[in-house]
Design a protein around this motif. Structure first.
Motif, PDB file in Angstrom:
ATOM      1  N   TRP A 178       0.816  -1.132  -0.157  1.00 40.54           N
ATOM      2  CA  TRP A 178       0.067   0.181   0.049  1.00 40.54           C
ATOM      3  C   TRP A 178       0.739   1.301   0.172  1.00 40.54           C
ATOM      4  O   TRP A 178       0.422   2.372  -0.321  1.00 40.54           O
ATOM      5  N   GLN A 181       1.269   2.846  -3.618  1.00 38.62           N
ATOM      6  CA  GLN A 181       0.240   3.584  -4.088  1.00 38.62           C
ATOM      7  C   GLN A 181       0.467   5.108  -4.756  1.00 38.62           C
ATOM      8  O   GLN A 181       1.296   5.748  -3.790  1.00 38.62           O
ATOM      9  N   TRP A 234      -1.360   9.039   5.253  1.00 38.09           N
ATOM     10  CA  TRP A 234      -2.501   9.055   4.117  1.00 38.09           C
ATOM     11  C   TRP A 234      -2.601   7.956   3.464  1.00 38.09           C
ATOM     12  O   TRP A 234      -3.640   7.489   3.137  1.00 38.09           O
ATOM     13  N   LEU A 235      -1.653   7.157   2.841  1.00 42.91           N
ATOM     14  CA  LEU A 235      -1.475   5.995   2.207  1.00 42.91           C
ATOM     15  C   LEU A 235      -2.178   4.771   3.214  1.00 42.91           C
ATOM     16  O   LEU A 235      -2.958   4.062   2.577  1.00 42.91           O
ATOM     17  N   ARG A 237      -4.374   5.116   5.740  1.00 46.96           N
ATOM     18  CA  ARG A 237      -5.856   5.343   5.697  1.00 46.96           C
ATOM     19  C   ARG A 237      -6.528   5.258   4.733  1.00 46.96           C
ATOM     20  O   ARG A 237      -7.742   4.432   4.518  1.00 46.96           O
ATOM     21  N   ASN A 238      -6.102   5.461   3.295  1.00 45.88           N
ATOM     22  CA  ASN A 238      -6.705   5.164   2.060  1.00 45.88           C
ATOM     23  C   ASN A 238      -6.742   3.709   1.825  1.00 45.88           C
ATOM     24  O   ASN A 238      -7.562   3.049   1.311  1.00 45.88           O
ATOM     25  N   LYS A 240      -6.762   1.292   4.373  1.00 45.48           N
ATOM     26  CA  LYS A 240      -7.659   0.708   5.159  1.00 45.48           C
ATOM     27  C   LYS A 240      -9.364   1.076   4.666  1.00 45.48           C
ATOM     28  O   LYS A 240     -10.272   0.154   4.496  1.00 45.48           O
ATOM     29  N   ARG A 241      -9.534   1.971   3.860  1.00 39.36           N
ATOM     30  CA  ARG A 241     -10.724   2.667   3.307  1.00 39.36           C
ATOM     31  C   ARG A 241     -11.144   1.425   2.244  1.00 39.36           C
ATOM     32  O   ARG A 241     -12.034   1.318   1.959  1.00 39.36           O
ATOM     33  N   GLY A 242     -10.036   1.277   1.544  1.00 40.06           N
ATOM     34  CA  GLY A 242     -10.090   0.696   0.237  1.00 40.06           C
ATOM     35  C   GLY A 242     -10.355  -1.004   0.624  1.00 40.06           C
ATOM     36  O   GLY A 242     -10.911  -1.897  -0.426  1.00 40.06           O
TER      37      GLY A 242
END
Length: 242
Positions: A178, A181, A234-235, A237-238, A240-242
């Motif tokens: 991750w 990304q 930030w990476l 968090r994104n 985890k959202r994905g």
């Protein structure tokens, strides 16, 4: 066309053009080095500089899938010559006796950083390879400046983290995918990068005291740590959202 290509050189006759350009770059390295006898004073200096340029040239031949390099990449190749000389001067600590010349070469290499991008935009020859080539040279030069500061001011191995943090980030992305990304454009990231370079150059100038050099290096490290930390957060968090 992918960024990196491992097509055999034998199937790419056009690569003879880039090979000739790389050879001319080697001749430029020798010519400029001969004009810097204080920096390139020993066989070790020449050995390190030539080794650096050889590695860079080999990577270009392996990854560049086209014919001639084009003007933007030629300017970047000239920067590679200067970076190789910066690396060579670190051997035997000869750069300490000619710190002004060494810094001038490093600053000139940094100033050319904007020229190759400008040429690429003007000639509409921007490529992912050219952008990566430019970025990797920047990272290598910063790491070399850190090595010079370590030897000149004896700040401790921690100073190498300033130039090595990006490489640690890349290594971590092999385990934590991750991290690889894409990131959003950030003025903060650009500002920290500029301050990183400015702080290192100021710390390396002969008029800077040992204490100020320490403070400059620490400020570069702290700002870089914050910038990387924010991007990692930030990476994550994104992811985890994905």
């Amino acid at each position: 066309m992918p960024l990196f290509s491992n097509v055999s050189l034998l199937t790419q006759p056009k690569r003879l053009y880039s090979a000739a350009e790389l050879l001319l770059g080697g001749l430029l390295l020798i010519s400029v080095g001969k004009g810097l006898p204080l920096l390139m004073a020993t066989p070790a200096n020449w050995g390190v500089a030539i080794a650096f340029y050889t590695v860079i040239s080999t990577l270009i031949m392996f990854f560049w899938p086209y014919g001639s390099l084009g003007w933007a990449n030629r300017v970047t190749l000239a920067r590679a010559v200067l970076v190789a000389l910066v690396a060579g001067a670190l051997a035997d600590n000869t750069f300490i006796g000619a710190i002004g010349q060494w810094l001038a070469i490093a600053v000139f290499a940094l100033l050319l950083d904007g020229v190759d991008g400008w040429i690429a935009r003007r000639t509409k020859s921007h490529t992912p390879f050219g952008a990566r080539f430019d970025m990797e040279l920047d990272a290598l030069l910063i790491l070399l400046l850190c090595a010079g500061l370590l030897r000149l001011e004896s700040l401790g191995l921690w100073v190498l983290l300033i130039g090595g943090m990006r490489y640690l980030f890349i290594a971590a992305s092999w385990q934590f995918t991750w991290l690889s990304q894409p990131l959003f454009d950030s003025f903060r990231r650009k500002a920290v990068c500029v301050w990183q370079v400015v702080a290192l150059l100021l710390a390396l100038t002969p008029l800077t005291s040992h204490l100020i050099a320490n403070l400059l290096a620490i400020s570069a490290l702290l700002s870089l740590t914050y910038s990387f930390g924010f991007d990692i957060w930030w990476l994550y968090r994104n992811a985890k959202r994905g």
